[in-house]
Design an enzyme around this catalytic site. Structure first.
Site, short mmCIF file in Angstrom:
data_model
loop_
_atom_site.label_atom_id
_atom_site.label_comp_id
_atom_site.label_asym_id
_atom_site.label_seq_id
_atom_site.Cartn_x
_atom_site.Cartn_y
_atom_site.Cartn_z
N GLU A 139 -4.83 0.06 0.55
CA GLU A 139 -6.36 -0.03 1.36
C GLU A 139 -7.49 0.74 0.60
O GLU A 139 -8.66 0.32 1.16
CB GLU A 139 -6.31 0.82 2.73
N LYS A 191 -7.92 8.49 0.78
CA LYS A 191 -6.79 8.06 -0.24
C LYS A 191 -7.63 8.04 -1.56
O LYS A 191 -6.91 8.25 -2.67
CB LYS A 191 -6.00 6.93 0.35
P1 NAD Z 1 3.52 9.36 8.08
O1 NAD Z 1 2.30 9.55 9.06
O2 NAD Z 1 4.57 8.66 8.76
O3 NAD Z 1 4.00 10.67 7.52
C1 NAD Z 1 3.41 11.65 6.89
C2 NAD Z 1 3.99 13.22 6.50
O4 NAD Z 1 3.13 14.02 6.17
C3 NAD Z 1 4.55 13.67 8.22
O5 NAD Z 1 5.82 13.97 7.89
C4 NAD Z 1 3.23 14.81 8.28
O6 NAD Z 1 3.99 15.97 9.10
C5 NAD Z 1 3.19 15.20 6.72
N1 NAD Z 1 1.83 15.89 6.57
C6 NAD Z 1 0.56 15.24 6.91
N2 NAD Z 1 -0.29 16.35 6.92
C7 NAD Z 1 0.49 17.51 6.29
C8 NAD Z 1 0.12 18.61 5.71
N3 NAD Z 1 -1.16 19.17 5.66
N4 NAD Z 1 0.66 19.46 4.92
C9 NAD Z 1 2.09 18.99 5.08
N5 NAD Z 1 2.79 17.98 5.50
C10 NAD Z 1 1.73 17.01 6.07
O7 NAD Z 1 2.96 8.62 6.84
P2 NAD Z 1 3.86 7.53 5.88
O8 NAD Z 1 3.58 6.05 6.51
O9 NAD Z 1 5.08 7.90 5.71
O10 NAD Z 1 3.11 7.56 4.49
C11 NAD Z 1 3.16 8.37 3.52
C12 NAD Z 1 2.40 8.22 2.34
O11 NAD Z 1 2.54 6.73 1.74
C13 NAD Z 1 0.87 8.39 2.68
O12 NAD Z 1 0.48 9.09 1.48
C14 NAD Z 1 0.32 7.16 2.90
O13 NAD Z 1 -1.16 7.16 2.64
C15 NAD Z 1 1.16 6.41 1.75
N6 NAD Z 1 1.32 4.83 2.23
C16 NAD Z 1 1.91 4.54 3.40
C17 NAD Z 1 1.94 3.03 3.74
C18 NAD Z 1 2.54 2.58 5.11
O14 NAD Z 1 2.56 1.45 5.31
N7 NAD Z 1 3.07 3.46 5.92
C19 NAD Z 1 1.58 2.12 2.77
C20 NAD Z 1 0.93 2.56 1.31
C21 NAD Z 1 0.97 3.98 1.37
P1 TYD Z 2 -1.38 -0.52 11.15
O1 TYD Z 2 -0.22 -0.54 11.57
O2 TYD Z 2 -2.40 0.50 11.85
O3 TYD Z 2 -1.81 -0.53 9.65
P2 TYD Z 2 -3.22 -0.78 8.76
O4 TYD Z 2 -4.42 -0.46 9.61
O5 TYD Z 2 -2.99 0.44 7.78
O6 TYD Z 2 -2.95 -1.92 8.05
O7 TYD Z 2 -2.26 -1.71 11.78
C1 TYD Z 2 -1.84 -3.09 11.00
C2 TYD Z 2 -2.70 -4.18 11.84
O8 TYD Z 2 -2.28 -4.32 12.97
C3 TYD Z 2 -3.98 -4.01 11.44
O9 TYD Z 2 -4.83 -5.06 11.19
C4 TYD Z 2 -4.48 -3.52 12.61
C5 TYD Z 2 -3.70 -4.20 13.65
N1 TYD Z 2 -3.33 -3.34 15.08
C6 TYD Z 2 -3.26 -4.22 16.26
O10 TYD Z 2 -3.80 -5.44 16.29
N2 TYD Z 2 -3.00 -3.48 17.44
C7 TYD Z 2 -2.52 -2.20 17.52
O11 TYD Z 2 -2.21 -1.69 18.41
C8 TYD Z 2 -2.30 -1.66 16.21
C9 TYD Z 2 -2.01 -0.06 15.86
C10 TYD Z 2 -2.71 -2.18 15.02
#
Ligand code: NAD
Ligand code: TYD
Length: 351
Positions: free
Chosen positions: A136, A163
């Site tokens: 992103e 980020k």
């Molecule tokens: P998530 O929100 O599910 O989990 C985040 C975790 O970080 C939680 O366990 C939370 O308790 C912990 N946390 C938050 N603030 C904190 C703090 N101040 N101190 C200590 N712990 C803290 O996130 P996720 O989806 O597992 O994403 C993990 C990483 O991967 C993030 O850095 C996110 O930017 C990156 N990422 C996520 C996705 C995705 O699709 N989910 C894709 C690409 C990159």
């Molecule tokens: P999301 O899972 O929040 O991931 P990101 O915004 O990091 O891509 O959302 C995925 C896509 O789905 C995004 O284009 C926003 C859309 N979205 C909806 O249309 N409805 C919803 O309720 C949510 C949470 C997301």
């Protein structure tokens, strides 16, 4: 502790990707110690880690990465040889309504970890810092093209901007202080243990409860979905074999519009649950401000350099995922009700 030659801090290990990563790394590398540093925000859930919580080479440290002193104590205690940094505020919609926490955790928290890493290296103990980031940071694509490692940064939400800032800090610590860093920028993940505010688990939970399925705007926004285990394998590869100072894009070549994806989930639910068609619950709602139109990753660099390829097809991964959430209704409810906090008190405070 010193019996472990490698001591790896995983920040955010109780979240979605962090817990999938720990569930894979802890049993795979029994000769390494994994320290889960997590402050358990609403998104952190220790129930995710039940299968490894009593494993010898796993520790949990209840620490907020915004708190420099607590982190410093943790560095003194473990002298980590590696950090895999995932802890973050991660939900775009929350970053729109409350950006401050994103600045504090994603930027200041990353800065605290980098500072402590730098100080440890300056005192003679090396470590590798792996920063887990998102596609992103590159902003939004038009109908064609892909994000590569050379795409200029152009973040559009407070989440992606925070980020992006953290990515720049990590880069600067390599360039300025020679810290051994690697960064990965991954596309949207899906799979078990994702907090049900994100698109896929939210749709499954709402459909199950006969609630509306809110699709933002015209539903034509495109995301490039990757099964979380494939992301975790890529992190393992880059952490161990990635070139210092490099960034790697990770993505699954699974582009789909939100509306197509929601319809697909509905059809899978029709098959698995009956009582359909769940599509009747689809409701178009007001668009997210600054909503990025399309993300798509060119992952050829990591494929060529490290031989990484995703192992899950989207058809297979999404079916498995829907089935997982249907089988784990208790887990879904624990996220909403905070039951896991009770579990946490019982598990750790009595020790
Ligand atoms: P998530 O929100 O599910 O989990 C985040 C975790 O970080 C939680 O366990 C939370 O308790 C912990 N946390 C938050 N603030 C904190 C703090 N101040 N101190 C200590 N712990 C803290 O996130 P996720 O989806 O597992 O994403 C993990 C990483 O991967 C993030 O850095 C996110 O930017 C990156 N990422 C996520 C996705 C995705 O699709 N989910 C894709 C690409 C990159
Ligand atoms: P999301 O899972 O929040 O991931 P990101 O915004 O990091 O891509 O959302 C995925 C896509 O789905 C995004 O284009 C926003 C859309 N979205 C909806 O249309 N409805 C919803 O309720 C949510 C949470 C997301």
């Amino acid at each position: 502790m010193s019996e472990y030659k490698e001591r790896i801090i995983i920040t955010g290990g109780a979240g979605f990707i962090g817990s999938n990563l720990l569930l894979n790394l802890v049993p795979t590398y029994r000769d390494r110690l994994f320290i889960n540093v997590d402050c358990l925000t609403y998104a952190g859930n220790l129930l995710n880690l039940k299968d490894i919580e009593n494993t010898d080479n796993y520790r949990f440290e209840h620490i907020d990465i915004r708190n420099y002193e607590s982190l410093a104590e943790c560095f003194r205690k473990y002298k980590p040889t590696g950090i895999i940094h995932l802890a973050a505020e991660s939900h775009v919609d929350r970053s729109i309504t409350g950006p401050a926490a994103f600045i504090e955790t994603n930027i200041i928290g990353t800065f605290n970890l980098l500072e402590l890493s730098r100080k440890q290296v300056e005192s003679g103990d090396n470590l590798r810092f792996h920063h887990v980031s998102t596609d992103e940071v590159f902003g939004s694509l038009g109908d064609t093209g892909f994000f590569t490692e050379d795409t200029p940064y152009s973040p559009n939400s407070p989440y992606s901007a925070s980020k992006a800032a953290s990515d720049h800090l990590v880069r600067s610590y390599h360039k300025t202080y020679g810290l051994d860093v690697v960064t990965t920028n991954c596309s949207n993940n899906y799979g078990p243990y994702q907090f049900p505010e994100k698109l896929i688990p939210l749709m499954i939970r709402n459909a199950r409860a006969e609630l509306p399925l809110p699709v933002y705007g015209d539903g034509q926004h495109v995301r490039d979905w990757l099964y979380v285990e494939d992301h975790c394998r890529a992190i393992d590869l880059v952490f161990h074999r990635g070139k210092s100072g490099e960034t790697y894009n990770i993505g699954g070549h699974n582009e789909i519009t939100n509306i197509e994806l929601v319809r697909l989930i509905c059809r899978i639910l029709d098959d698995l649950l009956g009582g359909g068609p769940y599509e009747r619950l689809i409701t178009f709602v007001k668009d997210r401000p600054g909503h990025d139109r399309r993300y798509a990753i060119d992952a050829s660099y990591i494929e060529h350099q490290l031989g990484w390829v995703p192992q899950h097809t989207f058809d297979n991964g999404i079916r498995k995922t829907v089935q997982w959430y249907l089988d784990h209704e208790d887990w879904l409810e624990s996220c909403i009700s905070g039951q896991y906090l009770k579990y946490y008190e019982e598990m750790y405070d009595k020790r």
